[in-house]
Design a protein around this motif. Structure first.
Motif, PDB file in Angstrom:
ATOM      1  N   HIS A 165      50.027  42.799  82.042  1.00 61.49           N
ATOM      2  CA  HIS A 165      49.630  41.812  83.155  1.00 61.49           C
ATOM      3  C   HIS A 165      49.105  42.911  84.078  1.00 61.49           C
ATOM      4  CE1 HIS A 165      53.561  43.442  84.173  1.00 61.49           C
ATOM      5  NE2 HIS A 165      53.204  43.494  85.366  1.00 61.49           N
ATOM      6  N   ILE A 216      45.839  45.201  85.318  1.00 64.18           N
ATOM      7  CA  ILE A 216      44.451  45.643  85.293  1.00 64.18           C
ATOM      8  C   ILE A 216      44.466  47.024  86.085  1.00 64.18           C
ATOM      9  CG2 ILE A 216      42.143  45.593  85.967  1.00 64.18           C
ATOM     10  CD1 ILE A 216      42.522  42.536  86.264  1.00 64.18           C
ATOM     11  N   ARG A 272      44.795  40.072 100.964  1.00 59.42           N
ATOM     12  CA  ARG A 272      45.740  40.552  99.811  1.00 59.42           C
ATOM     13  C   ARG A 272      46.070  39.045  99.062  1.00 59.42           C
ATOM     14  NH1 ARG A 272      50.498  42.266 103.470  1.00 59.42           N
ATOM     15  NH2 ARG A 272      49.761  40.489 104.471  1.00 59.42           N
ATOM     16  N   TYR A 273      46.019  39.268  97.603  1.00 65.55           N
ATOM     17  CA  TYR A 273      46.212  37.940  96.841  1.00 65.55           C
ATOM     18  C   TYR A 273      47.599  37.836  96.724  1.00 65.55           C
ATOM     19  CZ  TYR A 273      41.535  36.271  96.449  1.00 65.55           C
ATOM     20  OH  TYR A 273      40.474  35.852  96.669  1.00 65.55           O
ATOM     21  N   PRO A 318      48.048  35.589  85.544  1.00 66.11           N
ATOM     22  CA  PRO A 318      47.921  36.313  86.897  1.00 66.11           C
ATOM     23  C   PRO A 318      48.281  37.912  86.550  1.00 66.11           C
ATOM     24  CG  PRO A 318      50.279  35.372  86.885  1.00 66.11           C
ATOM     25  CD  PRO A 318      49.389  34.836  85.573  1.00 66.11           C
ATOM     26  N   PHE A 319      47.341  38.640  87.354  1.00 67.59           N
ATOM     27  CA  PHE A 319      47.386  40.134  87.066  1.00 67.59           C
ATOM     28  C   PHE A 319      47.674  40.999  88.382  1.00 67.59           C
ATOM     29  CE2 PHE A 319      44.910  38.807  83.434  1.00 67.59           C
ATOM     30  CZ  PHE A 319      45.426  39.694  82.427  1.00 67.59           C
ATOM     31  N   LEU A 320      48.301  41.999  88.024  1.00 64.78           N
ATOM     32  CA  LEU A 320      48.380  43.209  89.254  1.00 64.78           C
ATOM     33  C   LEU A 320      47.289  43.915  89.004  1.00 64.78           C
ATOM     34  CD1 LEU A 320      51.851  44.252  89.375  1.00 64.78           C
ATOM     35  CD2 LEU A 320      50.731  43.404  91.094  1.00 64.78           C
ATOM     36  N   ILE A 321      46.509  44.446  90.284  1.00 66.25           N
ATOM     37  CA  ILE A 321      45.379  45.191  90.073  1.00 66.25           C
ATOM     38  C   ILE A 321      46.059  46.786  90.554  1.00 66.25           C
ATOM     39  CG2 ILE A 321      43.049  45.881  90.910  1.00 66.25           C
ATOM     40  CD1 ILE A 321      42.849  42.678  91.029  1.00 66.25           C
ATOM     41  N   CYS A 322      45.910  47.840  90.004  1.00 67.37           N
ATOM     42  CA  CYS A 322      46.428  49.099  90.428  1.00 67.37           C
ATOM     43  C   CYS A 322      45.677  50.126  90.067  1.00 67.37           C
ATOM     44  CB  CYS A 322      48.032  49.150  90.259  1.00 67.37           C
ATOM     45  SG  CYS A 322      48.375  49.067  88.290  1.00 67.37           S
ATOM     46  N   PHE A 323      45.824  51.308  90.470  1.00 71.55           N
ATOM     47  CA  PHE A 323      45.183  52.428  90.130  1.00 71.55           C
ATOM     48  C   PHE A 323      46.140  53.258  89.173  1.00 71.55           C
ATOM     49  CE2 PHE A 323      43.252  52.289  94.367  1.00 71.55           C
ATOM     50  CZ  PHE A 323      41.806  52.327  94.059  1.00 71.55           C
ATOM     51  N   ALA A 324      45.461  53.835  88.273  1.00 67.57           N
ATOM     52  CA  ALA A 324      46.170  54.769  87.216  1.00 67.57           C
ATOM     53  C   ALA A 324      46.549  56.094  88.135  1.00 67.57           C
ATOM     54  CB  ALA A 324      45.219  55.200  85.919  1.00 67.57           C
TER      55      ALA A 324
END
Lengths: 223, 85
Positions: A207, A209, B7-8, B73-79
């Motif tokens: 889940h 990205i 913010r979503y 639904p997705f979480l968007i984050c940095f590596a």
């Protein structure tokens, strides 16, 4: 939420905190709280605006509907934020529809009372002007993004801004919400995410990205 | 409000699973046939996630649904080490 926590959250609002203690007390005495379930309509476009709405808990979407029923999300708001400010302060009808995204506890603050405070309290009026000016700047950025950049650059910008923003536990964004925000289709979002994955800028991990090459994504975003 | 993208906070979830909108689902069965893990089935002529543990979040169901009734639904984050300009 107890009253101390509500007061603390209210104080973080961009212009509520500029009301005097007596004005705050009067406003809260004349306000009421309502609970909306997910997907429940809160406001309809075109109706008379009687209240400024302030979210104690939960989240809402502010959206327009096209003639064929497609939804375009203009903004999403969460706890501590207000909505329908424009209509309250220009005296016009609700400019958009609002519906709850999750079970939400929302305060209805009387518009007439807020307008009377504007006449009596210049610091409050100034704070409102500042908040509305920030909103104009925000929509100018939106217009810039829509007119100057293609879907790939817009999506890259969106991913970076979301990742850089305050992370909220258990929050998530859907392909449909991204499409509505970027003024494109869900299919286009899927294709573009695949392209970004193929370039090596992002990876999917269940889940998540994950931005695995931020420099590359920034260059795609033209930042 | 600032100029950043809002913010979503769209979905407060305790688990990350496909969300099927039964109002828009026509019961066509496309997702059921496409799911590589056989996690979906038609129940009462509506798609339903019947094998939660099998779902790998592969996005096939979302992509194939002709009425866009399935959302992931997705979480968007940095590596790690990617979050600084």
């Amino acid at each position: 939420m107890n009253s101390a926590a509500i007061q603390k959250l209210l104080q973080s609002h961009p212009y509520y905190s500029f009301l005097t203690a007596a004005e705050q007390k009067r406003l809260l005495q004349q306000s009421r709280t309502l609970i909306f379930q997910a997907e429940e309509t809160i406001l309809q476009e075109g109706e008379e605006a009687q209240f400024l709405w302030w979210i104690e808990s939960g989240s809402v979407k502010i959206f327009k509907l096209s003639a064929d029923g497609n939804e375009k999300i203009l903004h999403l708001a969460g706890a501590g934020e207000s909505f329908n400010d424009i209509a309250v302060f220009d005296g016009g009808p609700n400019p958009a529809n609002v519906a709850a995204l999750t079970t939400s506890q929302i305060w209805a603050l009387p518009a007439l009372l807020l307008r009377s405070f504007m006449l009596e309290n210049p610091r409050f009026s100034q704070a409102i002007i500042q908040a509305l000016a920030q909103r104009v700047r925000y929509f100018a950025t939106q217009i810039e993004n829509l007119t100057l950049y293609g879907v790939t650059a817009r999506l890259a910008r969106f991913l970076l801004q979301q990742a850089e923003g305050d992370s909220i536990l258990e929050a998530g964004v859907t392909r449909k919400a991204i499409a509505a925000y970027l003024a494109t289709t869900p299919e286009s979002v899927s294709r573009t995410l695949r392209t970004l994955q193929e370039t090596g800028a992002i990876q999917f991990d269940r889940h998540r990205i994950i931005i695995v090459n931020a420099a590359l994504l920034r260059s795609i975003a033209m930042i | 409000m600032n100029t950043a993208v809002p913010r979503y906070i769209t979905l407060m979830r305790t688990e990350w699973l496909p969300k099927i909108d039964s109002l828009h689902c026509t019961g066509c069965g496309s997702c059921v046939a496409a799911c590589p893990e056989k996690a979906l089935a038609l129940l009462g002529q509506k798609a339903s996630l019947v094998n939660v543990a099998a779902c790998t979040y592969c996005r096939t169901c979302e992509a194939i649904c002709p009425t866009a009734a399935i959302d992931l639904p997705f979480l968007i984050c940095f590596a790690p080490n990617q979050d600084l300009p």
